[in-house]
Design an enzyme around this catalytic site. Structure first.
Site, short mmCIF file in Angstrom:
data_model
loop_
_atom_site.label_atom_id
_atom_site.label_comp_id
_atom_site.label_asym_id
_atom_site.label_seq_id
_atom_site.Cartn_x
_atom_site.Cartn_y
_atom_site.Cartn_z
N ASP A 66 0.82 -1.20 0.00
CA ASP A 66 0.00 0.00 0.00
C ASP A 66 0.86 1.25 0.00
OD1 ASP A 66 -2.16 -1.67 0.25
OD2 ASP A 66 -2.96 -0.73 2.06
N HIS A 117 -5.29 2.95 -4.05
CA HIS A 117 -5.44 3.16 -2.60
C HIS A 117 -5.97 4.58 -2.35
CE1 HIS A 117 -4.88 2.13 1.53
NE2 HIS A 117 -3.84 2.91 1.75
N HIS A 121 -5.52 9.44 0.34
CA HIS A 121 -5.66 8.67 1.58
C HIS A 121 -6.71 9.27 2.53
CE1 HIS A 121 -4.36 6.19 5.09
NE2 HIS A 121 -3.98 5.36 4.13
N HIS A 211 3.84 -1.99 3.48
CA HIS A 211 3.96 -0.63 2.94
C HIS A 211 5.42 -0.41 2.55
CE1 HIS A 211 0.60 -0.55 5.85
NE2 HIS A 211 0.05 0.38 5.09
#
Length: 255
Positions: A66, A117, A121, A211
């Site tokens: 991500d 994603h 965010h 990540h």
């Protein structure tokens, strides 16, 4: 990039504290579909491609990343290429896709699944329908311009989703993908600890969340891959994990 990593770490830590005793999926219970269920359901139209493995028979697991691309992504792609492992990348738009377009192209060219994603965010359950559409549409458009292929998968920030997110995702042709394994690499730069956390939680049909924006994560990846291969796991992208079923827009997938 360090500033971005610190900001994202702050978001992740806040989420972890808020959701400590609640569900994985963003502090709310949602209906999810397991990979095994997706495989048992016929895909609309022709069956989805298996790739190099049939996960109805093989012990499959999916490696997902991500919040990239980042300054660490080129090194990660080198590792995946050397290990012959496909991954699924859930990319952020602002400061990421727009900053590292060549890495997005490389991900697609090297056989990885490129997904969304969101753009910035933002927590989708806290914003308006119009803002949700913007958060989902902008990275889709950017990825399609760079790779020639519109994403079919997205991961909601912090796993937070609800009926409105499902509905808008369906309108945009997106399925949501959550996870079953998290190293919580936003809490540590210790690569050995990240590796241990992943290995302790991994099982068949697992979806691993990492990540690559954090300094401890990419150095952990070779050991994770080698250890899981030694246990008999085969790495696949999320679409390969679901084949011959396909991820259906508006549905949420999690082992």
């Amino acid at each position: 990039m360090r500033g971005t990593g610190r900001r994202f770490r702050g978001w992740a830590l806040a989420s972890a504290a808020a959701c400590l005793t609640l569900a994985l999926t963003g502090c709310a219970q949602v209906d999810t579909t397991a990979p095994s269920t997706a495989r048992a359901e016929p895909a609309h139209g022709a069956p989805a491609k298996f790739g190099t493995v049939d996960c109805r028979e093989a012990r499959c697991i999916a490696l997902t990343f991500d919040a990239g691309p980042s300054e660490n992504s080129a090194r990660l792609l080198d590792v995946l290429k050397e290990k012959k492992v496909p991954a699924t990348f859930f990319l952020l738009g602002k400061r990421h896709i727009e900053k590292y377009p060549e890495l997005v192209k490389r991900m697609a060219a090297e056989g990885h699944e490129v997904a969304s994603h969101t753009w910035d965010h933002r927590i989708l359950t806290r914003i308006s329908d119009a803002q949700i559409r913007e958060e989902l549409k902008r990275p889709n458009d950017a990825i399609e311009r760079l790779t020639g292929r519109k994403p079919t998968l997205m991961r909601p920030p912090q796993g937070r989703t609800d009926a409105d997110v499902h509905r808008i995702s369906k309108e945009l042709g997106l399925a949501e993908v959550l996870w079953s394994v998290t190293a919580k690499d936003y809490t540590t730069d210790d690569s050995a600890l990240i590796t241990k956390r992943v290995l302790d939680q991994s099982s068949r049909d697992g979806i691993i969340l990492l990540h690559d924006i954090y300094p401890g994560t990419v150095p952990a990846v070779p050991g994770i891959i080698d250890a899981l291969k030694a246990r008999g796991y085969v790495f696949v992208t999320v679409p390969q994990l679901l084949a011959p079923g396909r991820a259906e827009p508006g549905k949420v997938y999690r082992p």
